[in-house]
Scaffold this active site. Sequence first.
Site, PDB file in Angstrom:
ATOM      1  N   TYR A 122       1.040  -0.947  -0.076  1.00  0.00           N
ATOM      2  CA  TYR A 122       0.198   0.040   0.185  1.00  0.00           C
ATOM      3  C   TYR A 122       0.716   1.663   0.157  1.00  0.00           C
ATOM      4  O   TYR A 122       1.792   1.180   1.432  1.00  0.00           O
ATOM      5  CB  TYR A 122      -1.165   0.033   1.094  1.00  0.00           C
ATOM      6  CG  TYR A 122      -1.889   1.217   0.926  1.00  0.00           C
ATOM      7  CD1 TYR A 122      -3.023   0.983   0.839  1.00  0.00           C
ATOM      8  CD2 TYR A 122      -1.916   2.777   1.666  1.00  0.00           C
ATOM      9  CE1 TYR A 122      -4.478   1.615   0.792  1.00  0.00           C
ATOM     10  CE2 TYR A 122      -2.691   4.424   1.691  1.00  0.00           C
ATOM     11  CZ  TYR A 122      -3.617   3.984   0.592  1.00  0.00           C
ATOM     12  OH  TYR A 122      -4.866   4.438   1.198  1.00  0.00           O
ATOM     13  N   GLN A 184     -11.042   0.139   1.599  1.00  0.00           N
ATOM     14  CA  GLN A 184     -11.683  -0.816   0.563  1.00  0.00           C
ATOM     15  C   GLN A 184     -10.130  -1.426  -0.669  1.00  0.00           C
ATOM     16  O   GLN A 184     -10.566  -2.555  -0.885  1.00  0.00           O
ATOM     17  CB  GLN A 184     -12.355   0.647  -0.792  1.00  0.00           C
ATOM     18  CG  GLN A 184     -11.415   1.717  -2.093  1.00  0.00           C
ATOM     19  CD  GLN A 184     -11.676   2.497  -0.437  1.00  0.00           C
ATOM     20  OE1 GLN A 184     -11.758   3.147   0.623  1.00  0.00           O
ATOM     21  NE2 GLN A 184     -11.183   4.144  -1.654  1.00  0.00           N
ATOM     22  N   ASN A 207      -3.096   6.256   6.270  1.00  0.00           N
ATOM     23  CA  ASN A 207      -3.807   7.093   7.481  1.00  0.00           C
ATOM     24  C   ASN A 207      -4.963   6.308   8.390  1.00  0.00           C
ATOM     25  O   ASN A 207      -5.143   4.585   8.013  1.00  0.00           O
ATOM     26  CB  ASN A 207      -4.942   8.236   6.391  1.00  0.00           C
ATOM     27  CG  ASN A 207      -6.098   6.701   5.549  1.00  0.00           C
ATOM     28  OD1 ASN A 207      -6.311   6.593   5.993  1.00  0.00           O
ATOM     29  ND2 ASN A 207      -6.735   8.018   5.264  1.00  0.00           N
ATOM     30  N   GLN A 252       9.294  16.583  10.651  1.00  0.00           N
ATOM     31  CA  GLN A 252       8.739  15.194  10.826  1.00  0.00           C
ATOM     32  C   GLN A 252       6.937  15.809  10.805  1.00  0.00           C
ATOM     33  O   GLN A 252       5.889  15.226  10.275  1.00  0.00           O
ATOM     34  CB  GLN A 252       9.409  14.552  11.898  1.00  0.00           C
ATOM     35  CG  GLN A 252      10.029  13.192  11.815  1.00  0.00           C
ATOM     36  CD  GLN A 252      10.275  12.600  10.775  1.00  0.00           C
ATOM     37  OE1 GLN A 252       8.779  11.659  10.695  1.00  0.00           O
ATOM     38  NE2 GLN A 252      10.767  12.845   9.323  1.00  0.00           N
ATOM     39  N   HIS A 255       4.238  15.832   7.690  1.00  0.00           N
ATOM     40  CA  HIS A 255       3.958  14.451   7.841  1.00  0.00           C
ATOM     41  C   HIS A 255       2.550  14.619   7.652  1.00  0.00           C
ATOM     42  O   HIS A 255       1.774  14.464   6.860  1.00  0.00           O
ATOM     43  CB  HIS A 255       4.544  13.556   8.409  1.00  0.00           C
ATOM     44  CG  HIS A 255       5.703  12.882   7.380  1.00  0.00           C
ATOM     45  ND1 HIS A 255       5.339  12.475   6.313  1.00  0.00           N
ATOM     46  CD2 HIS A 255       7.034  12.841   7.597  1.00  0.00           C
ATOM     47  CE1 HIS A 255       6.212  12.296   5.481  1.00  0.00           C
ATOM     48  NE2 HIS A 255       7.578  12.069   6.780  1.00  0.00           N
ATOM     49  N   GLU A 320      10.509   5.807  17.005  1.00  0.00           N
ATOM     50  CA  GLU A 320      10.206   5.610  15.817  1.00  0.00           C
ATOM     51  C   GLU A 320      11.151   6.493  15.413  1.00  0.00           C
ATOM     52  O   GLU A 320      12.762   5.082  14.592  1.00  0.00           O
ATOM     53  CB  GLU A 320       8.793   6.729  14.819  1.00  0.00           C
ATOM     54  CG  GLU A 320       8.897   6.355  13.516  1.00  0.00           C
ATOM     55  CD  GLU A 320       8.155   6.393  12.271  1.00  0.00           C
ATOM     56  OE1 GLU A 320       8.133   6.501  11.584  1.00  0.00           O
ATOM     57  OE2 GLU A 320       8.103   7.703  12.842  1.00  0.00           O
ATOM     58  N   HIS A 321      11.729   6.924  15.243  1.00  0.00           N
ATOM     59  CA  HIS A 321      13.447   8.420  14.621  1.00  0.00           C
ATOM     60  C   HIS A 321      13.841   8.746  15.817  1.00  0.00           C
ATOM     61  O   HIS A 321      13.304   9.432  16.443  1.00  0.00           O
ATOM     62  CB  HIS A 321      13.121   9.012  13.527  1.00  0.00           C
ATOM     63  CG  HIS A 321      12.407   8.251  11.990  1.00  0.00           C
ATOM     64  ND1 HIS A 321      10.765   8.893  12.258  1.00  0.00           N
ATOM     65  CD2 HIS A 321      12.913   8.155  11.367  1.00  0.00           C
ATOM     66  CE1 HIS A 321      10.225   8.417  10.926  1.00  0.00           C
ATOM     67  NE2 HIS A 321      11.394   8.113  10.535  1.00  0.00           N
ATOM     68  N   ASP A 354      15.321   8.445   5.397  1.00  0.00           N
ATOM     69  CA  ASP A 354      13.596   8.321   4.398  1.00  0.00           C
ATOM     70  C   ASP A 354      13.935   8.088   3.182  1.00  0.00           C
ATOM     71  O   ASP A 354      13.433   6.696   2.894  1.00  0.00           O
ATOM     72  CB  ASP A 354      13.388   9.715   5.085  1.00  0.00           C
ATOM     73  CG  ASP A 354      12.173   9.450   5.770  1.00  0.00           C
ATOM     74  OD1 ASP A 354      11.794   8.646   6.788  1.00  0.00           O
ATOM     75  OD2 ASP A 354      11.649  10.519   6.234  1.00  0.00           O
ATOM     76  N   GLU A 408      -0.214 -35.190  29.755  1.00  0.00           N
ATOM     77  CA  GLU A 408      -0.935 -33.651  28.917  1.00  0.00           C
ATOM     78  C   GLU A 408      -2.074 -35.035  29.100  1.00  0.00           C
ATOM     79  O   GLU A 408      -3.439 -34.127  28.839  1.00  0.00           O
ATOM     80  CB  GLU A 408      -0.290 -33.536  28.007  1.00  0.00           C
ATOM     81  CG  GLU A 408       1.145 -32.723  28.471  1.00  0.00           C
ATOM     82  CD  GLU A 408       1.559 -31.489  27.797  1.00  0.00           C
ATOM     83  OE1 GLU A 408       0.528 -31.590  26.199  1.00  0.00           O
ATOM     84  OE2 GLU A 408       2.731 -30.806  27.623  1.00  0.00           O
ATOM     85  N   HIS A 413      -1.607 -39.163  21.803  1.00  0.00           N
ATOM     86  CA  HIS A 413      -0.400 -38.567  20.968  1.00  0.00           C
ATOM     87  C   HIS A 413       0.599 -40.097  21.576  1.00  0.00           C
ATOM     88  O   HIS A 413       1.433 -39.903  20.862  1.00  0.00           O
ATOM     89  CB  HIS A 413       0.272 -37.866  21.707  1.00  0.00           C
ATOM     90  CG  HIS A 413      -0.714 -36.398  20.866  1.00  0.00           C
ATOM     91  ND1 HIS A 413      -2.197 -36.638  21.124  1.00  0.00           N
ATOM     92  CD2 HIS A 413      -0.199 -35.394  20.633  1.00  0.00           C
ATOM     93  CE1 HIS A 413      -2.378 -35.127  20.152  1.00  0.00           C
ATOM     94  NE2 HIS A 413      -0.626 -34.761  20.193  1.00  0.00           N
TER      95      HIS A 413
END
Length: 425
Positions: A122, A184, A207, A252, A255, A320-321, A354, A408, A413
């Site tokens: 994506y 979608q 998003n 950042q 963004h 993250e960074h 990046d 068990e 088994h």
Amino acid sequence: MNITRLIDQKLSLRRSLDSGTSKQRADVYNIVEDVRERGDQALFHYTEKFDRVALRELVVQKQEIDEAYQQLDESLVAVIKQAANNIREYHAKQKKESWFYHREDGTMLGQKITPLDAVGVYVPGGTAAYPSSVLMNVIPAQVAGVERIVLVSPPNQDGKLPSGVLIAANELGVKEIYKVGGAQAISALAYGTESIKAVDKIVGPGNIYVALAKRQVFGTVDIDMIAGPSEIVVLADETAMPNEIAADLLSQAEHDKLASSVLVTPSIQLAEAVKAEVEKQLETLPRKEIAKASVEQFGQIYVAEGLEEAINAVNELAPEHLEVMTSSPYEVLPLVKHAGAIFLGRYSSEPVGDYFAGPNHVLPTNGTARFSSPLNLDDFVKKSSIIAYSKEAFTENAAKIASFARLEGLEAHARAIEERLKEDS
């Protein structure tokens, strides 16, 4: 209130935003199920509704790719190619091979590494175009050996994808490119439609609607992560340059209005200088309104009592960074436990990672760097355990295995083991 409590408070607020509203969750559920039921018809409907373009077909045609090359300067195409080479070289070093070993009793054990058959990538659209997302998501899949890579991205109002996105995909040899985005698109990748065959895993940021859709389809397919808004922490001392730190913080902030930009420093003088620089540089940014909202909501400067406290705060935030702009960044590095990507020194500005250096920019957000990693080759392979017991090893251990099974309460088994002993007696 101390620094770590302030950070926790800010993270708590952002996490509540990342989970979406009840209406957003309901809307995403309905979209995903509608696409699952109506296929392409639903994709065309939501593309017209949300992207305001009525498409006749979803697949990108060769003519559109040819036109993209006419619209982008050759020097920029060359930059995309060089960045792709850097990213491929870095990820090639992550490749692992299947392995096997033998015991003296004839047993063979091992692990077989197999690439996924199909991956959906994506690429977000909307307020900006992201050819870098194409490179960062497609290349590790290719290096891992994934045979089928499907790219989806929301179209512009002219019914086309951004030139940079098309060129990046074409340079990498991506054969399936579709003009569809949002929840979608995630549903189409997970369940398949008439035009888009389902994949095994979905990667790439988006998003809140994309994030919620990925969460919903997880289990039917695998996903890379639930990516939140971008974030940066700059750890700096009095040797750092205020104007450079301000520029990195704003890189950042532009963004997303929910992006977070934080300076952690033991220097009150640096803190004051950076604050003034951020206000000054904001005025000339093309994406000023977005960056300003981000700074006002989630921008922060924390003044620690010393470098040790500052490092502790960084580890609690697990950003993250993380940029380390201190007099001795390599001495700080071993003390950093939690960060998605770590940038050392003045010339390792976050945008270097990046776009160009090679490491992946798809990184854990919202403190998840405490337990997760950047997108890497392991995300595009699966591992199978290999077990080949010899007769000698089986005979020696059969009674132990059967007794463990009965511990068990699993009699069948135990009998599965003991039937083989009957055959050999």
